[in-house]
Scaffold this motif. Structure first.
Motif, short mmCIF file in Angstrom:
data_model
loop_
_atom_site.label_atom_id
_atom_site.label_comp_id
_atom_site.label_asym_id
_atom_site.label_seq_id
_atom_site.Cartn_x
_atom_site.Cartn_y
_atom_site.Cartn_z
N SER A 1 31.29 33.64 28.13
CA SER A 1 29.94 33.64 28.70
C SER A 1 29.98 34.38 30.02
O SER A 1 31.05 34.60 30.60
N LEU A 2 28.80 34.77 30.48
CA LEU A 2 28.73 35.51 31.75
C LEU A 2 29.05 34.58 32.92
O LEU A 2 29.47 35.04 33.97
N THR A 3 28.82 33.29 32.74
CA THR A 3 29.11 32.38 33.85
C THR A 3 30.58 31.98 33.90
O THR A 3 31.10 31.67 34.97
N LYS A 4 31.24 31.99 32.74
CA LYS A 4 32.66 31.64 32.72
C LYS A 4 33.45 32.67 31.92
O LYS A 4 33.66 32.50 30.71
N PRO A 5 33.91 33.75 32.55
CA PRO A 5 34.67 34.75 31.80
C PRO A 5 35.94 34.14 31.22
O PRO A 5 36.54 33.25 31.82
N ASN A 6 36.34 34.61 30.05
CA ASN A 6 37.48 34.06 29.32
C ASN A 6 38.70 34.95 29.55
O ASN A 6 38.79 36.06 29.01
N ALA A 7 39.64 34.46 30.34
CA ALA A 7 40.79 35.27 30.74
C ALA A 7 41.64 35.68 29.54
O ALA A 7 42.19 36.79 29.51
N GLU A 8 41.76 34.79 28.56
CA GLU A 8 42.60 35.11 27.39
C GLU A 8 41.98 36.26 26.59
O GLU A 8 42.69 37.20 26.20
N VAL A 9 40.67 36.22 26.37
CA VAL A 9 40.02 37.33 25.67
C VAL A 9 40.16 38.61 26.48
O VAL A 9 40.42 39.69 25.95
N MET A 10 40.05 38.48 27.81
CA MET A 10 40.13 39.66 28.67
C MET A 10 41.51 40.31 28.66
O MET A 10 41.63 41.47 29.04
N ARG A 11 42.54 39.57 28.25
CA ARG A 11 43.85 40.20 28.11
C ARG A 11 43.81 41.33 27.07
O ARG A 11 44.59 42.27 27.12
N ASN B 1 40.52 42.51 25.60
CA ASN B 1 39.28 43.27 25.73
C ASN B 1 38.81 43.15 27.18
O ASN B 1 38.41 42.06 27.61
N PRO B 2 38.86 44.24 27.94
CA PRO B 2 38.55 44.16 29.37
C PRO B 2 37.16 43.62 29.64
O PRO B 2 36.90 43.09 30.72
N LEU B 3 36.27 43.74 28.65
CA LEU B 3 34.90 43.30 28.85
C LEU B 3 34.72 41.83 28.50
O LEU B 3 33.65 41.26 28.72
N GLY B 4 35.77 41.22 27.94
CA GLY B 4 35.75 39.78 27.70
C GLY B 4 34.73 39.34 26.68
O GLY B 4 34.20 38.23 26.78
N ARG B 5 34.43 40.19 25.73
CA ARG B 5 33.42 39.82 24.73
C ARG B 5 34.07 39.56 23.38
O ARG B 5 35.20 39.97 23.12
N ILE B 6 33.35 38.88 22.51
CA ILE B 6 33.80 38.70 21.13
C ILE B 6 32.73 39.25 20.20
O ILE B 6 31.56 39.31 20.59
N ALA C 1 31.60 42.28 38.21
CA ALA C 1 32.60 43.00 38.99
C ALA C 1 33.97 42.93 38.32
O ALA C 1 34.70 43.91 38.25
N LEU C 2 34.29 41.74 37.78
CA LEU C 2 35.57 41.56 37.10
C LEU C 2 35.66 42.44 35.86
O LEU C 2 36.67 43.12 35.61
N LYS C 3 34.60 42.47 35.05
CA LYS C 3 34.59 43.31 33.85
C LYS C 3 34.80 44.78 34.22
O LYS C 3 35.51 45.52 33.53
N THR C 4 34.15 45.19 35.30
CA THR C 4 34.25 46.59 35.71
C THR C 4 35.68 46.92 36.14
O THR C 4 36.24 47.95 35.74
N ARG C 5 36.28 46.03 36.94
CA ARG C 5 37.68 46.26 37.35
C ARG C 5 38.60 46.31 36.13
O ARG C 5 39.47 47.17 36.03
N ASN C 6 38.41 45.38 35.22
CA ASN C 6 39.24 45.35 33.99
C ASN C 6 39.11 46.63 33.19
O ASN C 6 40.09 47.18 32.69
N ALA C 7 37.86 47.08 33.03
CA ALA C 7 37.63 48.28 32.23
C ALA C 7 38.29 49.49 32.88
O ALA C 7 38.89 50.33 32.20
#
Lengths: 207, 207
Positions: free
Chosen positions: A36-46, A48-53, B134-140
């Motif tokens: 979610s935009l309020t709680k980014p998921n660090a594991e997904v971000m490993r 996908n940098p955008l943290g989406r599914i 901001a986090l998504k942008t840095r990751n990307a």
């Protein structure tokens, strides 16, 4: 393959419908993931940098994200010639399927933002946005209604996945919107869609 | 063909870069169109129920919307065999190009929501969203930096269009973010991208 997955995400559901259509369910390990935009998921971000599914991790470690891209990849790698491709290769059939998909997916984009806006405290909501999301939804339903008979006559493809998933998401999150009223052809087509095995097996669950 | 267009929209710019690459600029009539969630554009909605741009009206009256679909359509109809397709037809080249495009386009999705959030009165902003964007942008940017040398060696395609347009939009709307710091390879590639004729001719203008 591993799929960052949720039973509530319509973009994930599009992929999973394709997975079942292609007979790939036992090749995909689903990793339940909340984003979610309020709680980014660090594991997904490993991955996908955008943290989406959905985010798909291939067996060789490469990562694919964005639902249409994942659907096209799986279709092209695993469909073989068992049945017509979910993404027709070329010509009018491809543009028609991708246009329908774009309509369904664009409606989903609006619906997810709408839901996120509704979920905010009223003081943080932007009233004009709420009006616009309702207008976009009504407009999209009109276009779907005009196309519903043609859709019903077309062999199942990514266009059906896109339109059907958007309508199923309306049922799931906006039941009070009553989209069926005034859209009998779309409703008739949707009744068929909802009986398809790949659709039944991917029902939204608010886990 | 008619294109609902704006000099400020990155999704429109991706299409216009392809239009110039394909030598189609004199075949496309641009219709300046302002769209926003606060003021839906009724004229655009006559053609695209979701009221978004780019929206392309073909000479036979059919309508295409969603930037990647428009790019693929134009490439397949007008590229001929003059040069490699902007969307490679198949195999690894296609997945690599579409993965890069998805990264750039997904970053754009985040940047547009970020900008829209920043533009609200502070009382209506959701602080966690600002942090997440901001986090998504840095990751990307990290993923782009790791891929920049490979990107520079790949013949120009939709992957370059997606990545370059996202970085150009950062320059246009988030100049203070200073994306170049810590990303020298991406910066070096971007300097080449910005000199390309199709990119020069589509510069963002805050009209």
């Amino acid at each position: 393959m591993k799929l960052h997955w949720s039973s509530r995400s319509p973009y994930v559901r599009k992929v999973m419908i394709c997975v079942y259509e292609l007979g790939l369910a036992d090749k995909i390990e689903r990793i339940p993931s909340v984003v979610s935009l309020t709680k980014p998921n660090a594991e997904v971000m490993r991955y996908n940098p955008l943290g989406r599914i959905p985010t798909l991790i291939l067996d060789d470690g490469r990562v694919l994200h964005e639902s249409l891209l994942i659907c096209e990849y799986l279709d092209s790698q695993y469909n073989g010639k068992l049945f017509p491709p979910l993404l027709p290769n070329k010509g009018e059939a491809r543009w028609t399927a991708l246009r329908r998909h774009a309509l369904g997916n664009g409606l989903l984009d609006a619906l997810l933002l709408w839901r996120s806006e509704i979920g905010k405290p009223v003081a943080r909501q932007t009233p004009e946005w709420l009006t616009t999301f309702a207008l976009k939804t009504r407009n999209a339903l009109e276009v779907m209604e005009a196309d519903a008979d043609a859709l019903a006559r077309t062999p199942f493809d990514i266009g059906h996945v896109g339109i059907g998933t958007a309508l199923a998401y309306l049922d799931f999150r906006f039941a009070d919107f009553g989209w069926r009223t005034g859209h009998p052809r779309t409703d008739a087509w949707m009744q068929q869609f909802l009986q398809r095995e790949s659709v039944v097996k991917t029902t939204f669950i608010d886990a």
